[in-house]
Design a protein around this motif. Structure first.
Motif, PDB file in Angstrom:
ATOM      1  N   PRO A  64      71.674  14.029 101.923  1.00 48.17           N
ATOM      2  CA  PRO A  64      72.693  14.600 102.824  1.00 48.17           C
ATOM      3  C   PRO A  64      73.436  13.525 103.610  1.00 48.17           C
ATOM      4  O   PRO A  64      74.645  13.653 103.846  1.00 48.17           O
ATOM      5  CB  PRO A  64      71.895  15.504 103.767  1.00 48.17           C
ATOM      6  N   ALA A  74      67.725  22.285  91.974  1.00 50.33           N
ATOM      7  CA  ALA A  74      68.358  23.188  92.934  1.00 50.33           C
ATOM      8  C   ALA A  74      68.266  22.614  94.346  1.00 50.33           C
ATOM      9  O   ALA A  74      69.223  22.672  95.128  1.00 50.33           O
ATOM     10  CB  ALA A  74      67.706  24.570  92.870  1.00 50.33           C
ATOM     11  N   ALA A  75      67.106  22.046  94.673  1.00 51.78           N
ATOM     12  CA  ALA A  75      66.922  21.452  96.001  1.00 51.78           C
ATOM     13  C   ALA A  75      67.921  20.324  96.213  1.00 51.78           C
ATOM     14  O   ALA A  75      68.565  20.228  97.260  1.00 51.78           O
ATOM     15  CB  ALA A  75      65.494  20.939  96.155  1.00 51.78           C
ATOM     16  N   ALA A  76      68.063  19.472  95.207  1.00 52.74           N
ATOM     17  CA  ALA A  76      68.975  18.335  95.325  1.00 52.74           C
ATOM     18  C   ALA A  76      70.403  18.818  95.554  1.00 52.74           C
ATOM     19  O   ALA A  76      71.146  18.247  96.357  1.00 52.74           O
ATOM     20  CB  ALA A  76      68.898  17.487  94.061  1.00 52.74           C
ATOM     21  N   MET A  77      70.769  19.884  94.873  1.00 53.58           N
ATOM     22  CA  MET A  77      72.131  20.368  95.014  1.00 53.58           C
ATOM     23  C   MET A  77      72.316  21.142  96.323  1.00 53.58           C
ATOM     24  O   MET A  77      73.404  21.146  96.895  1.00 53.58           O
ATOM     25  CB  MET A  77      72.532  21.135  93.773  1.00 53.58           C
ATOM     26  N   ALA A  78      71.223  21.730  96.839  1.00 50.13           N
ATOM     27  CA  ALA A  78      71.294  22.334  98.171  1.00 50.13           C
ATOM     28  C   ALA A  78      71.553  21.259  99.223  1.00 50.13           C
ATOM     29  O   ALA A  78      72.186  21.496 100.246  1.00 50.13           O
ATOM     30  CB  ALA A  78      69.990  23.070  98.492  1.00 50.13           C
ATOM     31  N   LEU A  79      71.093  20.056  98.966  1.00 49.79           N
ATOM     32  CA  LEU A  79      71.306  18.934  99.902  1.00 49.79           C
ATOM     33  C   LEU A  79      72.754  18.442  99.876  1.00 49.79           C
ATOM     34  O   LEU A  79      73.143  17.618 100.700  1.00 49.79           O
ATOM     35  CB  LEU A  79      70.374  17.768  99.554  1.00 49.79           C
ATOM     36  N   GLY A  80      73.529  18.918  98.915  1.00 48.57           N
ATOM     37  CA  GLY A  80      74.941  18.533  98.846  1.00 48.57           C
ATOM     38  C   GLY A  80      75.296  17.707  97.623  1.00 48.57           C
ATOM     39  O   GLY A  80      76.464  17.360  97.425  1.00 48.57           O
ATOM     40  N   ALA A  81      74.305  17.400  96.785  1.00 49.69           N
ATOM     41  CA  ALA A  81      74.600  16.627  95.578  1.00 49.69           C
ATOM     42  C   ALA A  81      75.396  17.486  94.605  1.00 49.69           C
ATOM     43  O   ALA A  81      75.290  18.704  94.601  1.00 49.69           O
ATOM     44  CB  ALA A  81      73.303  16.159  94.926  1.00 49.69           C
ATOM     45  N   GLU A  82      76.183  16.824  93.763  1.00 49.11           N
ATOM     46  CA  GLU A  82      76.969  17.538  92.745  1.00 49.11           C
ATOM     47  C   GLU A  82      76.219  17.559  91.414  1.00 49.11           C
ATOM     48  O   GLU A  82      76.710  18.136  90.439  1.00 49.11           O
ATOM     49  CB  GLU A  82      78.302  16.834  92.540  1.00 49.11           C
ATOM     50  N   THR A 121      64.457  11.111  99.064  1.00 53.44           N
ATOM     51  CA  THR A 121      65.608  11.857  98.552  1.00 53.44           C
ATOM     52  C   THR A 121      66.055  12.938  99.539  1.00 53.44           C
ATOM     53  O   THR A 121      67.251  13.094  99.795  1.00 53.44           O
ATOM     54  CB  THR A 121      65.235  12.495  97.197  1.00 53.44           C
ATOM     55  N   THR A 171      80.324  22.087  88.668  1.00 54.67           N
ATOM     56  CA  THR A 171      80.577  21.265  89.836  1.00 54.67           C
ATOM     57  C   THR A 171      81.758  20.369  89.478  1.00 54.67           C
ATOM     58  O   THR A 171      82.118  20.241  88.310  1.00 54.67           O
ATOM     59  CB  THR A 171      79.347  20.396  90.206  1.00 54.67           C
ATOM     60  N   ASP A 187      77.483  12.990 103.392  1.00 57.08           N
ATOM     61  CA  ASP A 187      78.345  13.014 104.579  1.00 57.08           C
ATOM     62  C   ASP A 187      79.110  11.703 104.743  1.00 57.08           C
ATOM     63  O   ASP A 187      80.224  11.685 105.249  1.00 57.08           O
ATOM     64  CB  ASP A 187      77.509  13.287 105.841  1.00 57.08           C
TER      65      ASP A 187
END
Lengths: 382, 382
Positions: free
Chosen positions: B215, B239-247, B210, B3, B219
């Motif tokens: 997200p 993985a969930a956190a990064m699916a939300l847009g976290a790096e 969280t 990332t 944004d």
């Protein structure tokens, strides 16, 4: 998208839409999701009408019905001879009268337990009855006469008769839970699908967040499929929920600001303006902790000096529904005090809801953003 | 994994480990993650010793330092002449004495503000000072003499001098936030990285989960990179956190039960046994809402009939640290009342922590489970 639950229920996207509004249920179902009608607002006869309306519009696509079955209710609700309203103590009646006066809510003051308006016609007394096993059974009997694809129950383990009836009809039973322990108990009671609902969800909810709850429930009840609920109103959130191990998502709040939703206009405007800090988990509307818009209603019941404290379920539901019928009407007339009091169940995602869109568009946007999120994750993972 | 934040900070996995224990920081950093040492427990001299120890062990790999900068502190903490302990009201002292008696906590009763034991040697008075801008500046001056890769600040926007000093040293500044509004303010104040921390997190935390917060923060502040915190102790949650847009992710609780952690043995045992329902967001340890194990300490302060209610920060920190030093020692002697009172900051993921593992193994397990979760998602998405 292909998860086991899609195969089992015959849906395209594992996106479940809980709504009290048949138009939302039809729109989501027709867009490839799975609509679930909240039945608690209806009498058995009304529910029959709603489901017939749905059957005529969804072209055989599967949809579901949701009832409320609290594990524990006020004893009065089980005595079919008594008027529930008679069990509401004097100081709770007085407190409601005090609130109406303090906030200058105009209009006729209907008696507690009396007729309530809106889509849920009938008396608050009847609504109160529906959250008992006997009340729910009446609704489920009607539902099973329609080609439904799912019966969902919230708050307590489904009674054995309910499970048996659904089984006989070949309809899977889903159960909403907020803890691992409840998930295990629901599976023992015969639930086919578990909806693990985080504290951020709207309506009746526990204390554990979706991020923490879902993987624990997945590990505890597998191979029983788990849907994630709470905090899910976008494709990124859907991808996150499925990364946690869920086979699909169960969303409620996101439909409340859709074009189709029957959310009272004043409350809809509040939701569109609200941030994620503007909800509260309060017992003031049903007697059990339920997340909703924070308003003068929740503030007064939860921390007002004169508050007698909320009653149990369904008595508090009775008190609140009766009052909210009047508050809602006054809010629609623009009365400022009523606007302060008005609220509705909604989750923390309310902070993301800032425009009115057709429900179909919400489904498509979620599915498309889901695909983007999964693709991005794949790239990051290398 | 790649990332933007990995590139920028020169780490293999975007897994940030917040810990007060240098052994955890070293182990995670050496395993390819990014360790961040909580500096608040140390005097500037001690911090210098800790960081020198780290420098000798991480072979030039980047690590960070975290300070606490509350936006608002008790006025007494800003008066460098006064003894902080003198500002603690009599009834708060009395309440602590009452608790010690009620729970039969043995051992010498050190004065409030007096010496406290454990890794954070020094007096509670000194600890109280460190949560002021002046106190934090002393720690940061020391930290910037070491080859650190990040300065993180919690609770309030970093003061301009802090940002300027870090900038001059080429060290990025990360800021922990619990709302979108705070994230915006932190970016305006010069933060280079935002850590969006959900309510399920251990320690100082807001109300938004969280799943909902991340997200919205992504944004609001993009392209500033966002790390997700709260509810993350496994690869699926990462993985969930990064699916939300976290790096990347910022984890604290998961290290508390590792082999390296200096968590008091009695508290570690409580954590290993706890479920996700056993935490509470309480002001009883620091004066600001912080999630921690629910114990007789939180119950008594938050709802005990005789409770005077917690003080602000840092006075409550002073009161709690002084008492906890004594409670901790008694708990290690196995005194039952002290075991009831003992607690520590931890998030809802405590329910997942059921074995003691080396920190390195936790990192590898998370990275491996992350890859599995991403692969599964890719398959589901088709």
């Amino acid at each position: 998208m292909r998860t086991a639950i899609c195969e089992r229920l015959g849906v395209e996207f594992p996106l479940f839409a809980f709504s009290h509004c048949r138009d939302v249920v039809a729109a989501v179902t027709n867009a490839g999701g799975f609509g679930v009608l909240g039945a608690i607002a209806y009498t058995p006869e009304q529910l029959d009408t709603e489901l017939t309306w749905l059957d005529e519009r969804v072209g055989g696509r599967p949809y579901g019905v949701d009832v409320l079955l609290p594990g524990k209710v006020d004893a009065q609700a089980l005595d079919r001879e008594a008027r529930l309203a008679d069990a509401v103590p004097e100081r709770h009646r007085d407190f409601v009268a005090h609130l109406m006066a303090k906030y200058g809510v105009g209009g006729a003051g209907g008696p507690i337990g009396g007729p309530i308006g809106g889509p849920a016609a009938g008396s608050a007394d009847e609504v109160g009855r529906r959250v008992t096993a006997a009340g729910a059974a009446g609704l489920i009997d009607v539902a099973l006469k329609h080609p439904i694809g799912l019966v969902a129950s919230a708050l307590g383990p489904p009674p054995p008769e309910l499970v048996a009836r659904a089984r006989e009809a070949g309809v899977p039973v889903a159960a909403l839970v907020g803890t691992v322990e409840h998930a295990r108990r629901q599976v023992e009671a015969g639930a086919d699908i578990i909806v693990a609902q985080g504290t951020e969800a709207g309506g009746h909810t526990g204390e554990i967040s979706t991020m923490v709850l879902v993987p624990q429930v997945v590990d505890a009840v597998g191979p029983v499929p788990v849907l994630a609920a709470g905090g899910i109103a976008s494709g990124r959130q859907m991808a996150a929920a499925m990364a946690l191990g869920a086979e699909g998502v169960w969303c409620g709040s996101v439909w409340l600001t859709t074009e189709e939703a029957e959310t009272a206009p004043a409350v809809k405007r509040k939701m569109l303006a609200a941030s994620s800090l503007d909800t509260v988990r309060s017992r003031s509307r049903t007697g059990k902790p339920a997340r909703q818009l924070r308003s003068a209603w929740t503030d007064e019941w939860d921390s007002g000096q004169e508050s007698p404290g909320p009653l149990g379920m369904p008595l508090q539901l009775l008190v609140a529904e009766s009052a909210m019928a009047r508050i809602g009407a006054a809010a629609e007339r623009g009365e400022p005090g009523a606007l302060e009091l008005a609220n509705y169940f909604v989750g923390q995602v309310v902070g993301q809801l800032d425009q009115v869109r057709p429900a179909r568009e919400v489904v498509y946007a979620m599915v498309s953003e889901f695909a983007d999120a999964v693709e991005r994750l794949g790239r990051l993972s290398g």
